[in-house]
Design a protein around this motif. Structure first.
Motif, PDB file in Angstrom:
ATOM      1  N   LYS A 161     -33.409  -5.747 -25.550  1.00 22.09           N
ATOM      2  CA  LYS A 161     -32.829  -5.234 -26.806  1.00 22.09           C
ATOM      3  C   LYS A 161     -31.850  -4.396 -26.969  1.00 22.09           C
ATOM      4  N   ALA A 164     -26.031  -4.667 -31.659  1.00 27.46           N
ATOM      5  CA  ALA A 164     -24.876  -5.403 -31.415  1.00 27.46           C
ATOM      6  C   ALA A 164     -23.995  -5.434 -32.737  1.00 27.46           C
ATOM      7  N   ALA A 178     -30.294  -7.554 -31.541  1.00 25.66           N
ATOM      8  CA  ALA A 178     -30.195  -8.644 -30.516  1.00 25.66           C
ATOM      9  C   ALA A 178     -30.526  -8.417 -29.329  1.00 25.66           C
ATOM     10  N   GLU A 179     -30.904  -9.819 -28.593  1.00 20.01           N
ATOM     11  CA  GLU A 179     -31.310  -9.956 -27.344  1.00 20.01           C
ATOM     12  C   GLU A 179     -30.352 -10.196 -26.386  1.00 20.01           C
ATOM     13  N   VAL A 180     -29.960  -9.650 -24.999  1.00 21.30           N
ATOM     14  CA  VAL A 180     -29.245  -9.798 -24.215  1.00 21.30           C
ATOM     15  C   VAL A 180     -29.473 -11.325 -23.541  1.00 21.30           C
ATOM     16  N   TYR A 183     -24.548 -11.437 -19.090  1.00 17.30           N
ATOM     17  CA  TYR A 183     -23.184 -10.416 -19.266  1.00 17.30           C
ATOM     18  C   TYR A 183     -22.356 -10.969 -17.911  1.00 17.30           C
ATOM     19  N   TYR A 190     -20.653  -9.486 -23.155  1.00 18.71           N
ATOM     20  CA  TYR A 190     -22.199  -9.736 -23.297  1.00 18.71           C
ATOM     21  C   TYR A 190     -22.018 -11.191 -24.087  1.00 18.71           C
ATOM     22  N   GLU A 191     -23.282 -12.065 -23.690  1.00 17.34           N
ATOM     23  CA  GLU A 191     -23.721 -12.867 -24.706  1.00 17.34           C
ATOM     24  C   GLU A 191     -24.995 -12.337 -25.278  1.00 17.34           C
ATOM     25  N   VAL A 192     -25.140 -12.226 -26.630  1.00 14.55           N
ATOM     26  CA  VAL A 192     -26.280 -11.782 -26.927  1.00 14.55           C
ATOM     27  C   VAL A 192     -26.785 -12.902 -28.338  1.00 14.55           C
ATOM     28  N   ASP A 193     -28.139 -12.836 -28.295  1.00 18.68           N
ATOM     29  CA  ASP A 193     -28.744 -13.459 -29.369  1.00 18.68           C
ATOM     30  C   ASP A 193     -29.430 -12.901 -30.460  1.00 18.68           C
ATOM     31  N   GLU A 201     -25.637 -17.081 -31.014  1.00 14.70           N
ATOM     32  CA  GLU A 201     -25.397 -16.219 -30.041  1.00 14.70           C
ATOM     33  C   GLU A 201     -23.877 -15.725 -30.494  1.00 14.70           C
ATOM     34  N   VAL A 209     -21.952  -3.027 -27.827  1.00 16.30           N
ATOM     35  CA  VAL A 209     -23.342  -3.177 -27.478  1.00 16.30           C
ATOM     36  C   VAL A 209     -23.885  -1.837 -27.235  1.00 16.30           C
TER      37      VAL A 209
END
Length: 292
Positions: A161, A164, A178-180, A183, A190-193, A201, A209
């Motif tokens: 977590k 972001a 957000a949740e990673v 990378y 990063y792509e985070v959700d 995303e 981040v």
């Protein structure tokens, strides 16, 4: 297959944890006899109103034994904590694998179908179960313990977590929980959700981040690992999934306590909200300058 393997390892770890808990109780029961002897020796000394060489030698031996007993129990408890940490890590890996496979359970359904109250409860549980960092004598708290930031080369793992910084619908920028997802070392992004909107995303640079703490800091033993009064932070506003600028009103006094923070709010005469409680899990450093 990976899920079955994880389940098998978790079952093994739970058995090992059970054995360690039994060992802890056995060790504690064994040491109680010595502690009773210490108490009785002190009572005799008070009755006789003197500290003879005999009592001095006896107490030295009893306290040496008590110290050894305490260290033995401490070692068993540390092993138990390591088992718990491994179990939590495997559960998180299993959750991520299930998410990728499109499998969900009743305790954590897809966030698209999750009621708001359920999500808030899950966030509170995450804060409550954040482990307390317990070092050995002389150890310093590690990065991501309380207010201590991650090291410069740290890369958050999938499932971690983070706070972001993303662009909102109206074009303004905001800090969200957000949740990673992944990378990329090639792009350093990063792509985070979005924790509040699964599947939404964002691709973000590292500077957008901030990893959240992975351990709570103990105010009684490591106060330097906590944000201090009037320090500027980003804190998760209660019952939301957004971080806002705030001043520390009071740091935690006990391990289970939250921060008391004052959120920036122009609707109040002094520019700050009344004090609100925010868990250590959801308070990170703010790199932006304090507003005049």
């Amino acid at each position: 297959m990976a899920l079955v393997s994880a389940d098998s390892r978790i079952a093994e770890l739970l058995t090992e944890l059970h054995q360690l808990i039994k060992q802890t109780q056995e060790e504690r029961s064994r040491s109680e006899h010595n502690l009773v002897n210490i108490q009785k020796t002190h009572e005799r000394m008070q009755t006789e109103n003197k500290i003879s060489p005999y009592y001095r030698t006896k107490l030295r031996g009893l306290y040496t034994t008590a110290k050894a007993d305490a260290e033995a129990e401490c070692n068993i408890l540390r092993k138990a904590l390591d088992k718990i940490a491994e179990i939590k890590s495997l559960l998180e890996e299993r959750r991520i694998a299930a998410k990728i496979a499109g499998l969900y359970n009743d305790s954590e359904p897809p966030r698209k179908t999750m009621r708001r109250g359920v999500l808030m409860t899950l966030l509170q549980q995450s804060a409550m179960t954040l482990p307390l960092w317990i070092g050995k004598p002389g150890d310093k708290p590690p990065p991501l313990c309380g207010a201590i930031p991650a090291s410069g080369d740290y890369v958050a793992r999938p499932g971690d977590k983070v706070a972001a910084r993303v662009k909102a619908v109206d074009g303004d920028e905001q800090w969200i929980l957000a949740e990673v997802v992944s990378y990329s070392h090639a792009t350093n992004k990063y792509e985070v959700d979005d924790i509040d909107e699964e599947g939404k995303e964002h691709t973000l640079s590292r500077r957008r981040v901030i990893p959240l703490p992975q351990w709570k800091a103990n105010p009684e033993t490591d106060p330097e690992a906590l944000f201090q009064k009037e320090q500027l932070v980003l804190a998760l506003y209660p019952q939301t999934t957004c971080f806002y600028r705030a001043l520390i009103h009071a740091p935690p006094q006990r391990p289970q306590d939250d921060y008391s923070v004052l959120f920036e709010d122009t609707s109040y005469a002094d520019g700050y909200s009344p004090p609100l409680n925010v868990a250590q899990r959801y308070v990170v450093a703010c790199k932006e300058p304090k507003k005049k």
